[in-house]
Scaffold this active site. Structure first.
Site, PDB file in Angstrom:
ATOM      1  N   SER A 245      24.242   9.487  43.125  1.00  0.00           N
ATOM      2  CA  SER A 245      24.106  10.601  42.190  1.00  0.00           C
ATOM      3  C   SER A 245      25.415  10.926  41.468  1.00  0.00           C
ATOM      4  O   SER A 245      25.412  11.277  40.289  1.00  0.00           O
ATOM      5  CB  SER A 245      23.600  11.844  42.922  1.00  0.00           C
ATOM      6  OG  SER A 245      22.356  11.597  43.530  1.00  0.00           O
TER       7      SER A 245
ATOM      8  N   HIS B  86      27.615  15.737  42.353  1.00  0.00           N
ATOM      9  CA  HIS B  86      27.100  15.817  40.989  1.00  0.00           C
ATOM     10  C   HIS B  86      28.161  16.371  40.044  1.00  0.00           C
ATOM     11  O   HIS B  86      28.405  15.828  38.959  1.00  0.00           O
ATOM     12  CB  HIS B  86      25.857  16.710  40.950  1.00  0.00           C
ATOM     13  CG  HIS B  86      24.681  16.114  41.637  1.00  0.00           C
ATOM     14  ND1 HIS B  86      23.397  16.616  41.507  1.00  0.00           N
ATOM     15  CD2 HIS B  86      24.558  15.041  42.461  1.00  0.00           C
ATOM     16  CE1 HIS B  86      22.565  15.893  42.220  1.00  0.00           C
ATOM     17  NE2 HIS B  86      23.248  14.937  42.819  1.00  0.00           N
TER      18      HIS B  86
END
Length: 300
Positions: free
Chosen positions: A204, A251
């Protein structure tokens, strides 16, 4: 060489959108992939990636130029490849290969590749392990590690949709550097901001780096920013939702790193392009190392 009248750069409206260098009265968001001059739809000529202007096409087929001067280049100055998605495909295969290996080997392999700062382990080799104990490789291996089908499915879809256009725009080497450094920045942010014994895994951070880079690239090309901003907003909502076990640190770290690296790559001055681009990559790596060293010192 004498310059033809049609090759004179047209005047640009102060503060306005760029205009075609051959037709100053025509606004355009298209640029030549070699010289980056703005060209209108009547002047743009299809290239293997993007478009070229009439001047570059004419000069590229002439004589008296070094072969490298006529070689097609991407927007960021990379070499134009026959397969603009090769690196993206290799990254997909690596992620899928590690997922299959973990599915077969089970928990022992997962524990060996997982990212966590410092935690006790069970079994015959019980002790304390983690990045703080010198296992820095976990910052890298966790970038290719997935446990759930939905997790790897979402990340690989994001890699395919975002990675292909970015690889074509940046070139293979710059694209790979952006992907890996974004992933490492996400891992370093997780190591820094999460609990020492909290495990983390997934691509991610790297995929969010591609998302940040896509936003920078679209802004550079004067494309409509609304679609990518909507996608970014939706992903941030899921990232910071209170009910999901999502590593928001990865993230956020990947997103910031990807945007900064992309800005250095697509806005670097042509005269010092390589120095600026690879200097930015080196600086990002130094920041990652500094974060890891600082967190390790705090935990020990």
């Amino acid at each position: 060489m004498e310059q033809r009248p049609e090759d004179q750069d047209g005047p640009a409206a102060a503060g306005g959108p760029p205009t075609c260098y051959r037709h100053p009265d025509r606004e355009t968001g298209i640029r030549c992939v070699r010289c980056e001059r703005p060209v209108c739809t009547d002047c743009m000529i299809d290239a293997s990636v993007g478009f070229q202007c009439p001047r570059c096409v004419r000069e590229g087929s002439g004589t008296g130029h070094h072969p490298a001067a006529s070689r097609p280049r991407t927007l960021a100055g990379g070499s134009v490849a026959a397969d603009p998605r090769l690196v993206t495909k290799i990254l997909l295969v690596l992620n899928l290969g590690v997922f299959i290996a973990v599915s077969v080997a089970g928990r022992p392999l997962l524990d060996d590749l997982l990212l966590f700062g410092r935690a006790p382990t069970d079994g015959p080799a019980a002790g304390v392990e983690g990045v703080a104990e010198g296992q820095w490789y976990r910052l890298f291996t966790s970038m290719f590690l997935h446990q759930e089908v939905w997790h790897i499915a979402f990340n690989m879809l994001g890699l395919w949709w975002l990675g292909g256009p970015l690889e074509a725009a940046l070139g293979r080497l710059r694209y790979l550097a952006l992907y890996l450094l974004s992933g490492l920045a996400g891992s370093a942010s997780t190591y820094w901001l999460s609990a020492a014994n909290q495990g983390s895994l997934g691509a991610s951070g790297a995929v969010f780096g591609l998302l940040g880079a896509t936003a920078v690239l679209m802004r550079r090309m004067n494309y409509d920013m609304r679609p990518v901003l909507v996608i970014l907003a939706v992903n941030l909502v899921f990232t910071f939702n209170p009910w999901g076990a999502i590593a928001w640190q990865a993230h956020l770290g990947g997103l910031i790193a990807g945007a900064l690296l992309a800005a250095a790559m697509v806005h670097a001055p042509r005269a010092h392009r390589n120095a600026v681009q690879f200097g930015a990559c080196a600086l990002m790596l130094v920041v990652v190392v500094a974060i890891v060293l600082g967190r390790t010192a705090a935990l020990n």
